[in-house]
Design a protein around this motif. Structure first.
Motif, PDB file in Angstrom:
ATOM      1  N   PRO A  37     -34.258  57.560 -58.012  1.00 43.92           N
ATOM      2  CA  PRO A  37     -35.294  57.588 -59.033  1.00 43.92           C
ATOM      3  C   PRO A  37     -36.043  58.917 -59.007  1.00 43.92           C
ATOM      4  CG  PRO A  37     -35.415  55.587 -57.718  1.00 43.92           C
ATOM      5  CD  PRO A  37     -34.430  56.494 -57.056  1.00 43.92           C
ATOM      6  N   PRO A  38     -36.477  59.431 -60.168  1.00 46.21           N
ATOM      7  CA  PRO A  38     -37.190  60.710 -60.186  1.00 46.21           C
ATOM      8  C   PRO A  38     -38.393  60.686 -59.247  1.00 46.21           C
ATOM      9  CG  PRO A  38     -36.677  59.994 -62.410  1.00 46.21           C
ATOM     10  CD  PRO A  38     -36.315  58.862 -61.497  1.00 46.21           C
ATOM     11  N   GLY A  39     -38.510  61.736 -58.454  1.00 51.37           N
ATOM     12  CA  GLY A  39     -39.650  61.870 -57.560  1.00 51.37           C
ATOM     13  C   GLY A  39     -39.523  61.083 -56.270  1.00 51.37           C
ATOM     14  N   PHE A  40     -38.484  60.266 -56.110  1.00 51.41           N
ATOM     15  CA  PHE A  40     -38.346  59.451 -54.907  1.00 51.41           C
ATOM     16  C   PHE A  40     -37.626  60.253 -53.839  1.00 51.41           C
ATOM     17  CE2 PHE A  40     -36.452  56.371 -52.092  1.00 51.41           C
ATOM     18  CZ  PHE A  40     -37.521  55.523 -51.866  1.00 51.41           C
ATOM     19  N   VAL A  41     -38.106  60.168 -52.635  1.00 50.94           N
ATOM     20  CA  VAL A  41     -37.476  60.867 -51.519  1.00 50.94           C
ATOM     21  C   VAL A  41     -37.187  59.869 -50.408  1.00 50.94           C
ATOM     22  CG1 VAL A  41     -38.543  63.092 -52.005  1.00 50.94           C
ATOM     23  CG2 VAL A  41     -39.720  61.472 -50.538  1.00 50.94           C
ATOM     24  N   SER A  42     -36.279  60.244 -49.527  1.00 50.01           N
ATOM     25  CA  SER A  42     -36.000  59.419 -48.362  1.00 50.01           C
ATOM     26  C   SER A  42     -37.236  59.357 -47.499  1.00 50.01           C
ATOM     27  CB  SER A  42     -34.852  60.032 -47.561  1.00 50.01           C
ATOM     28  OG  SER A  42     -33.708  60.144 -48.342  1.00 50.01           O
ATOM     29  N   LYS A  43     -37.419  58.230 -46.819  1.00 53.11           N
ATOM     30  CA  LYS A  43     -38.552  58.141 -45.911  1.00 53.11           C
ATOM     31  C   LYS A  43     -38.277  57.125 -44.824  1.00 53.11           C
ATOM     32  CE  LYS A  43     -41.175  55.631 -49.361  1.00 53.11           C
ATOM     33  NZ  LYS A  43     -42.442  55.536 -50.029  1.00 53.11           N
ATOM     34  N   VAL A  44     -39.133  57.167 -43.811  1.00 49.90           N
ATOM     35  CA  VAL A  44     -39.010  56.285 -42.663  1.00 49.90           C
ATOM     36  C   VAL A  44     -40.317  55.540 -42.477  1.00 49.90           C
ATOM     37  CG1 VAL A  44     -38.626  56.163 -40.176  1.00 49.90           C
ATOM     38  CG2 VAL A  44     -37.420  57.864 -41.519  1.00 49.90           C
ATOM     39  N   MET A  45     -40.193  54.245 -42.204  1.00 49.03           N
ATOM     40  CA  MET A  45     -41.359  53.428 -41.876  1.00 49.03           C
ATOM     41  C   MET A  45     -41.076  52.757 -40.540  1.00 49.03           C
ATOM     42  SD  MET A  45     -42.164  51.726 -45.558  1.00 49.03           S
ATOM     43  CE  MET A  45     -40.477  51.262 -45.847  1.00 49.03           C
ATOM     44  N   GLU A  46     -42.117  52.337 -39.865  1.00 48.29           N
ATOM     45  CA  GLU A  46     -41.928  51.737 -38.549  1.00 48.29           C
ATOM     46  C   GLU A  46     -42.758  50.474 -38.400  1.00 48.29           C
ATOM     47  OE1 GLU A  46     -41.214  54.197 -34.928  1.00 48.29           O
ATOM     48  OE2 GLU A  46     -43.217  53.465 -34.412  1.00 48.29           O
ATOM     49  N   ILE A  47     -42.147  49.473 -37.797  1.00 47.12           N
ATOM     50  CA  ILE A  47     -42.847  48.277 -37.358  1.00 47.12           C
ATOM     51  C   ILE A  47     -42.955  48.439 -35.850  1.00 47.12           C
ATOM     52  CG2 ILE A  47     -42.744  45.773 -37.111  1.00 47.12           C
ATOM     53  CD1 ILE A  47     -40.932  45.764 -39.608  1.00 47.12           C
ATOM     54  N   ARG A  48     -44.170  48.493 -35.347  1.00 48.84           N
ATOM     55  CA  ARG A  48     -44.383  48.820 -33.938  1.00 48.84           C
ATOM     56  C   ARG A  48     -44.932  47.618 -33.160  1.00 48.84           C
ATOM     57  NH1 ARG A  48     -47.461  54.109 -34.007  1.00 48.84           N
ATOM     58  NH2 ARG A  48     -45.533  54.910 -34.857  1.00 48.84           N
ATOM     59  N   ASN A  49     -44.226  47.259 -32.089  1.00 47.89           N
ATOM     60  CA  ASN A  49     -44.674  46.233 -31.137  1.00 47.89           C
ATOM     61  C   ASN A  49     -45.102  44.933 -31.811  1.00 47.89           C
ATOM     62  OD1 ASN A  49     -44.262  48.074 -29.008  1.00 47.89           O
ATOM     63  ND2 ASN A  49     -46.273  48.951 -29.363  1.00 47.89           N
ATOM     64  N   LYS A  50     -44.234  44.400 -32.647  1.00 47.80           N
ATOM     65  CA  LYS A  50     -44.552  43.173 -33.378  1.00 47.80           C
ATOM     66  C   LYS A  50     -43.697  42.019 -32.854  1.00 47.80           C
ATOM     67  CE  LYS A  50     -45.096  41.341 -38.027  1.00 47.80           C
ATOM     68  NZ  LYS A  50     -44.936  41.579 -39.451  1.00 47.80           N
ATOM     69  N   ASP A  51     -44.276  40.828 -32.846  1.00 47.25           N
ATOM     70  CA  ASP A  51     -43.561  39.625 -32.436  1.00 47.25           C
ATOM     71  C   ASP A  51     -42.912  38.973 -33.657  1.00 47.25           C
ATOM     72  OD1 ASP A  51     -44.680  40.139 -29.975  1.00 47.25           O
ATOM     73  OD2 ASP A  51     -46.132  38.496 -30.069  1.00 47.25           O
ATOM     74  N   PHE A  52     -41.767  38.356 -33.456  1.00 47.04           N
ATOM     75  CA  PHE A  52     -41.112  37.601 -34.516  1.00 47.04           C
ATOM     76  C   PHE A  52     -41.880  36.317 -34.780  1.00 47.04           C
ATOM     77  CE2 PHE A  52     -37.595  40.374 -33.602  1.00 47.04           C
ATOM     78  CZ  PHE A  52     -36.897  40.456 -34.798  1.00 47.04           C
ATOM     79  N   ALA A  53     -41.964  35.933 -36.040  1.00 46.93           N
ATOM     80  CA  ALA A  53     -42.538  34.646 -36.437  1.00 46.93           C
ATOM     81  C   ALA A  53     -41.394  33.636 -36.498  1.00 46.93           C
ATOM     82  CB  ALA A  53     -43.224  34.785 -37.787  1.00 46.93           C
ATOM     83  N   TYR A  54     -41.729  32.358 -36.707  1.00 47.29           N
ATOM     84  CA  TYR A  54     -40.697  31.326 -36.793  1.00 47.29           C
ATOM     85  C   TYR A  54     -41.028  30.347 -37.915  1.00 47.29           C
ATOM     86  CZ  TYR A  54     -37.500  27.570 -35.640  1.00 47.29           C
ATOM     87  OH  TYR A  54     -36.504  26.637 -35.707  1.00 47.29           O
ATOM     88  N   ASN A  55     -39.992  29.951 -38.666  1.00 49.22           N
ATOM     89  CA  ASN A  55     -40.109  28.805 -39.568  1.00 49.22           C
ATOM     90  C   ASN A  55     -38.752  28.096 -39.602  1.00 49.22           C
ATOM     91  OD1 ASN A  55     -38.406  29.816 -41.707  1.00 49.22           O
ATOM     92  ND2 ASN A  55     -40.132  30.918 -42.582  1.00 49.22           N
ATOM     93  N   LYS A 176     -43.565  62.032 -39.492  1.00 46.78           N
ATOM     94  CA  LYS A 176     -44.597  61.438 -40.346  1.00 46.78           C
ATOM     95  C   LYS A 176     -44.182  60.012 -40.717  1.00 46.78           C
ATOM     96  CE  LYS A 176     -45.676  65.933 -42.266  1.00 46.78           C
ATOM     97  NZ  LYS A 176     -45.603  66.821 -43.402  1.00 46.78           N
ATOM     98  N   VAL A 177     -43.944  59.201 -39.716  1.00 48.64           N
ATOM     99  CA  VAL A 177     -43.508  57.833 -39.946  1.00 48.64           C
ATOM    100  C   VAL A 177     -44.697  56.982 -40.352  1.00 48.64           C
ATOM    101  CG1 VAL A 177     -42.515  55.790 -38.849  1.00 48.64           C
ATOM    102  CG2 VAL A 177     -41.616  58.043 -38.302  1.00 48.64           C
ATOM    103  N   LYS A 178     -44.523  56.217 -41.437  1.00 48.64           N
ATOM    104  CA  LYS A 178     -45.563  55.315 -41.907  1.00 48.64           C
ATOM    105  C   LYS A 178     -45.439  54.010 -41.139  1.00 48.64           C
ATOM    106  CE  LYS A 178     -47.062  52.739 -45.960  1.00 48.64           C
ATOM    107  NZ  LYS A 178     -46.762  52.379 -47.334  1.00 48.64           N
ATOM    108  N   GLU A 179     -46.528  53.560 -40.526  1.00 47.62           N
ATOM    109  CA  GLU A 179     -46.485  52.318 -39.776  1.00 47.62           C
ATOM    110  C   GLU A 179     -46.791  51.141 -40.687  1.00 47.62           C
ATOM    111  OE1 GLU A 179     -48.194  50.225 -35.727  1.00 47.62           O
ATOM    112  OE2 GLU A 179     -48.656  52.323 -36.123  1.00 47.62           O
ATOM    113  N   LEU A 180     -45.942  50.102 -40.597  1.00 38.41           N
ATOM    114  CA  LEU A 180     -46.154  48.878 -41.351  1.00 38.41           C
ATOM    115  C   LEU A 180     -46.820  47.862 -40.448  1.00 38.41           C
ATOM    116  CD1 LEU A 180     -42.692  48.516 -43.076  1.00 38.41           C
ATOM    117  CD2 LEU A 180     -44.781  49.405 -44.059  1.00 38.41           C
ATOM    118  N   ASN A 181     -47.658  47.026 -41.018  1.00 41.22           N
ATOM    119  CA  ASN A 181     -48.312  45.960 -40.232  1.00 41.22           C
ATOM    120  C   ASN A 181     -47.532  44.680 -40.325  1.00 41.22           C
ATOM    121  OD1 ASN A 181     -50.372  47.702 -39.566  1.00 41.22           O
ATOM    122  ND2 ASN A 181     -51.515  47.208 -41.426  1.00 41.22           N
TER     123      ASN A 181
END
Length: 181
Positions: A37-55, A176-181
């Motif tokens: 898509p125009p203007g879109f670039v590759s990027k990296v995000m990180e999930i740091r030290n998170k526990d898995f949920a369960y359902n 410049k990794v974006k951290e996800l919550n």
């Protein structure tokens, strides 16, 4: 006579080459860099030290949303942090992956995604809660978004299992990794 014809030819050539007509319409906007898509670039995000949920539907999972949405032809790669060589050299393992343990036990990481969100799953052929700290708790993942385009062309792809090769191929600044919550 030849000199006069040559002189007229030169004058005519100069006159016609310096003529300028009306400017044509502007062309469609192009893509910068990789297709997508125009203007879109590759990027990296990180999930740091998170526990898995369960359902009961998904089992053990973690999920996130893309903001902004990724393109229709884009793809994502997800890597799990499995260790470090030293403080500045992490070891990333591409998922899906099947991890063989002792006593015929196996752990399997996988994921799915849409242009809006993603979900990471972990399953095992035994009760995962008996080894929760190793596979369910404090997990770190890197999500690499690679823009794409629907074309019939073959693209020279990197070895996706090698995180560093992917980062280099798509010119991603992973400092410049974006951290996800």
């Amino acid at each position: 006579m030849k000199k006069i014809i040559t002189l007229f030819a030169i004058i005519g050539l100069v006159a016609f080459s310096s003529c300028e007509g009306p400017e044509g319409p502007e062309g469609p906007p192009g893509y910068d860099g990789l297709p997508g898509p125009p203007g879109f670039v590759s990027k990296v995000m990180e999930i740091r030290n998170k526990d898995f949920a369960y359902n009961n539907v998904d089992g053990f999972y973690m999920s996130g949303v893309f903001n902004p949405l990724i393109g229709d032809a884009s793809t994502i790669l997800i890597y799990r942090l499995v260790g470090t060589i030293d403080a500045s050299t992490p070891i990333w393992q591409l998922i899906p992956v099947n991890i063989s343990l002792t006593n015929n036990r196996e752990v399997y990481y996988d994921y799915d995604f849409s242009k809006e969100d993603f979900k990471i799953y972990v399953r095992a052929n035994y009760d995962l809660e008996t080894t929760a700290g190793d596979f369910l708790d404090n997990q770190t993942f890197r999500i690499v978004i690679i823009p794409g385009a629907f074309t019939g062309k073959s693209v020279n792809k990197p070895d996706f299992s090698d995180y560093n090769e992917v980062i280099k191929k798509y010119n991603i600044d992973d400092s410049k990794v974006k951290e996800l919550n």
